[in-house]
Design a protein around this motif. Structure first.
Motif, mmCIF file in Angstrom:
data_model
loop_
_atom_site.group_PDB
_atom_site.id
_atom_site.type_symbol
_atom_site.label_atom_id
_atom_site.label_comp_id
_atom_site.label_asym_id
_atom_site.label_seq_id
_atom_site.Cartn_x
_atom_site.Cartn_y
_atom_site.Cartn_z
ATOM 1 N N GLY A 217 4.716 -3.123 -3.905
ATOM 2 C CA GLY A 217 4.238 -4.104 -4.433
ATOM 3 C C GLY A 217 2.905 -4.792 -3.746
ATOM 4 N N ALA A 218 3.372 -5.000 -2.651
ATOM 5 C CA ALA A 218 2.345 -5.598 -1.615
ATOM 6 C C ALA A 218 1.137 -4.351 -1.545
ATOM 7 C CB ALA A 218 2.833 -6.096 -0.301
ATOM 8 N N ALA A 219 1.726 -3.132 -1.203
ATOM 9 C CA ALA A 219 0.695 -2.250 -0.640
ATOM 10 C C ALA A 219 -0.277 -1.822 -1.996
ATOM 11 C CB ALA A 219 1.555 -0.850 -0.315
ATOM 12 N N HIS B 95 0.834 8.719 -2.334
ATOM 13 C CA HIS B 95 1.730 9.246 -1.096
ATOM 14 C C HIS B 95 1.756 8.466 0.316
ATOM 15 C CE1 HIS B 95 3.475 13.217 0.304
ATOM 16 N NE2 HIS B 95 4.237 12.227 0.772
ATOM 17 N N ARG B 96 0.671 8.290 0.423
ATOM 18 C CA ARG B 96 0.517 7.540 1.669
ATOM 19 C C ARG B 96 1.128 5.928 1.539
ATOM 20 N NH1 ARG B 96 -4.285 8.671 2.237
ATOM 21 N NH2 ARG B 96 -5.232 6.673 1.344
ATOM 22 N N LEU B 97 0.795 5.141 0.715
ATOM 23 C CA LEU B 97 1.282 4.108 0.411
ATOM 24 C C LEU B 97 2.914 4.099 0.275
ATOM 25 C CD1 LEU B 97 -1.184 2.429 -2.021
ATOM 26 C CD2 LEU B 97 -0.890 2.117 0.340
ATOM 27 N N THR B 98 3.494 5.153 -0.398
ATOM 28 C CA THR B 98 4.961 5.211 -0.604
ATOM 29 C C THR B 98 5.648 5.478 0.775
ATOM 30 O OG1 THR B 98 4.488 6.014 -2.764
ATOM 31 C CG2 THR B 98 6.763 6.363 -1.728
ATOM 32 N N ASP B 99 5.151 6.259 1.502
ATOM 33 C CA ASP B 99 5.477 6.748 3.085
ATOM 34 C C ASP B 99 5.561 5.424 3.836
ATOM 35 O OD1 ASP B 99 6.185 9.208 2.138
ATOM 36 O OD2 ASP B 99 4.408 9.991 3.161
ATOM 37 N N ARG C 81 -3.051 -4.853 -2.496
ATOM 38 C CA ARG C 81 -4.068 -4.704 -1.763
ATOM 39 C C ARG C 81 -5.107 -3.697 -2.067
ATOM 40 N NH1 ARG C 81 0.334 -5.077 2.122
ATOM 41 N NH2 ARG C 81 0.619 -7.193 2.795
ATOM 42 N N SER C 82 -4.708 -2.706 -2.572
ATOM 43 C CA SER C 82 -5.614 -1.585 -3.004
ATOM 44 C C SER C 82 -5.889 -1.472 -4.594
ATOM 45 C CB SER C 82 -5.020 -0.258 -2.366
ATOM 46 O OG SER C 82 -4.848 -0.335 -0.971
ATOM 47 N N HIS C 83 -5.596 -2.479 -5.364
ATOM 48 C CA HIS C 83 -5.593 -2.087 -6.879
ATOM 49 C C HIS C 83 -6.855 -1.914 -7.347
ATOM 50 C CE1 HIS C 83 -6.824 -6.662 -6.532
ATOM 51 N NE2 HIS C 83 -7.360 -6.269 -7.533
ATOM 52 N N GLU C 84 -7.788 -2.539 -6.639
ATOM 53 C CA GLU C 84 -9.258 -2.281 -7.306
ATOM 54 C C GLU C 84 -9.634 -0.792 -7.194
ATOM 55 O OE1 GLU C 84 -11.874 -4.718 -5.408
ATOM 56 O OE2 GLU C 84 -11.218 -6.570 -6.266
ATOM 57 N N ARG C 85 -9.305 -0.030 -6.158
ATOM 58 C CA ARG C 85 -9.833 1.097 -5.882
ATOM 59 C C ARG C 85 -8.734 1.901 -6.815
ATOM 60 N NH1 ARG C 85 -9.932 4.822 -0.215
ATOM 61 N NH2 ARG C 85 -10.555 6.408 -1.330
ATOM 62 N N LEU C 86 -7.382 1.853 -6.748
ATOM 63 C CA LEU C 86 -6.498 2.315 -7.718
ATOM 64 C C LEU C 86 -7.109 2.286 -8.979
ATOM 65 C CD1 LEU C 86 -3.197 1.647 -5.882
ATOM 66 C CD2 LEU C 86 -4.310 3.555 -6.116
ATOM 67 N N ALA C 87 -7.415 1.235 -9.670
ATOM 68 C CA ALA C 87 -7.886 0.905 -10.904
ATOM 69 C C ALA C 87 -8.989 1.829 -11.118
ATOM 70 C CB ALA C 87 -7.946 -0.367 -11.431
#
Length: 505
Positions: A291-293, A318-322, A296-302
């Motif tokens: 959730g924290a990861a 994949h990078r955020l999950t690892d 922090r990147s929600h704008e680019r993900l959206a």
């Protein structure tokens, strides 16, 4: 009012009534004889002057002739009704003496409802008198006016309305729209017999006074509505954990990042290792890390979701999950635990708040279930993971049997090579990363769940049919109804249940 000879004279209520009676009973065809007084007419019509005496059922006798033709009509003098003694209060009822014949000045009571006048005194057309203490008769249209003194009470209203009418509804002959039938009620269990465990919680998990913040509730329920989708999420402790007093190993997180149409909704569920004592803590940490990861990147993900950049989404998630699960292994080393004792599976769903965006993104690590209900049929859309099974095949990874120069290779005797003291030990195998994007259609239901709900959904057709009937309605169920649906039990499946469903408008 004046008084003469002990009897009051002057106009009064009774005089008005008698005057009306006299005027209505007059006839222009000829004068009434002087001997035919009102006292005689009432005596001949009713047979008695006493109000308590029973009425006489004998038909009244024909009256004498009204006069000789050609004689001028002389109106009979208007009689003065008898008055009560002055010393008697007006409201006190008086009863005349019971005598066979009325005295010359006896009190004359109003005629009864069943009294009828002689046939020689018809009522003038269009003028119907009103008797005292009786309701006026309603006009009957083109028919003749009722006879003088006759009054028929109105028919009582029907007890029940007709079949085609209802109070406040449509009239006769009009059709009404019937409401749609409600969906079938949720069932307690499916299958041939109920499970052995009790359907309700029985034992609470043990609590430590120094770590009360680590307690996990039995049930978590949440929901929201953003864009074109409606979210329902629930996590319930399994029957086995309820019976043994163990905490729920599943963790659930629902969070929104950003505002307006650029907002991003994250739903994450994690499951700890069954045999690990701190499985519920590892699952909660995994949800908080991812959730924290994502936050922090929600704008680019959206932006990537709205632009349908599938490759960028897969590599970035994949990078955020690892990174999030790697922190769990670092926490296990700090606590002196083995990496497998502080691990969890992780499954996430990303939803855009933009009503024009219908792209739904799933990613995670570990087993579970991803289903879609479309047109009343369930579809298993869990992403497949490539796995290498069996021995290497020649030309597809196995070493050649000779070199390009024709030298034969030494046979492999399956003798393991001792590890080098200068190289670190190999890391334990990791679960493959799972990723899938899907474009939703109106009426679809997307379901993401853990193994505790995915296994009975795949193994029991009755559960799939029941949920398809319950969730095929365009209107999403409420929170309590959704919770009841996720708790439909199946014998042989007693693990924690965590399910996240999204209804498309």
């Amino acid at each position: 009012m004046s008084q003469q000879g002990g009897r009051p004279t002057g106009p009064g209520p009774e005089d008005d009534w008698w005057g009306q009676l006299y005027d209505d009973a007059s006839d222009d065809t000829g004068p009434a004889p002087a001997s035919d007084s009102l006292d005689d007419r009432f005596a001949s019509a009713s047979g008695t002057l006493h109000p308590d005496a029973p009425p006489d059922r004998t038909p009244p006798a024909a009256p004498p002739p009204r006069g000789v033709p050609g004689t001028p009509a002389v109106p009979a003098p208007r009689p003065t009704p008898a008055r009560m003694p002055e010393d008697t209060p007006p409201s006190a009822p008086t009863t005349p003496p019971r005598t066979p014949a009325a005295p010359p000045h006896a009190t004359i009571t109003p005629p009864r409802a069943n009294w009828e006048p002689p046939p020689s005194a018809p009522t003038p057309p269009g003028h119907a008198p009103t008797l005292p203490n009786e309701p006026p008769s309603a006009p009957s249209g083109p028919t003749a006016a009722p006879a003088y003194g006759s009054w028929t009470p109105a028919a009582p209203a029907p007890a029940d309305p007709p079949a085609d009418e209802s109070p406040g509804g449509t009239g006769a002959g009009e059709s009404r729209l019937e409401p749609l039938p409600p969906p079938p009620a949720s069932r307690a269990y499916v299958g041939s017999r109920p499970p052995t465990y009790d359907p309700e919680p029985t034992a609470l998990p043990a609590a430590d006074p120094d770590t009360l913040d680590a307690l996990v509730p039995d049930t978590v329920l949440d929901g929201a509505r953003y864009g074109a989708c409606t979210l329902r999420a629930a996590s319930v402790r399994g029957d086995s954990a309820r019976y043994r007093g163990e905490p729920r190993r599943d963790a659930l997180l629902t969070a929104r990042f950003g505002t307006g149409e650029r907002a991003l909704v994250l739903v994450a569920l994690a499951t700890g290792v069954r045999t690990a004592p701190g499985a519920h803590r590892a699952a909660a940490d995994a949800c908080r890390r991812i959730g924290a990861a994502v936050g922090r990147s929600h704008e680019r993900l959206a932006d990537d979701i709205r632009a349908a950049r599938r490759g960028d989404l897969k590599s970035g998630l994949h990078r955020l999950t690892d990174r999030s699960l790697g922190r769990l292994r670092a926490d296990a080393a700090e606590q002196g635990l083995a990496p497998d004792d502080y691990a969890a599976t992780l499954r996430c769903l990303l939803l855009s708040a933009d009503p024009e965006c219908r792209t739904r993104v799933f990613f995670g690590v570990g087993p579970g279930g991803l289903f879609r209900l479309r047109d009343g049929e369930w579809q298993d859309i869990e992403p497949e993971v490539a796995e290498i099974k069996g021995e290497p095949v020649l030309g597809f990874g196995s070493p050649p049997h000779e070199t390009p120069d024709g030298d034969r290779l030494t046979m492999d005797l399956n003798i393991p090579t001792p590890p080098s003291p200068y190289e670190p030990a190999p890391a334990p195998p990791r679960e493959p990363f799972r990723f899938r994007t899907s474009v939703a259609r109106p009426g679809d239901v997307l379901l993401m769940c853990g193994t505790g709900f995915a296994e009975p959904l795949r193994g029991e057709p009755g559960l799939r049919d029941h949920l398809a009937d319950r969730w095929s309605d365009p209107e999403p169920p409420g929170l309590t109804a959704y919770l009841a649906d996720t708790q439909v039990r199946v014998k042989g499946y007693a693990d924690d249940r965590t399910a996240v469903a999204v209804w498309e408008a």
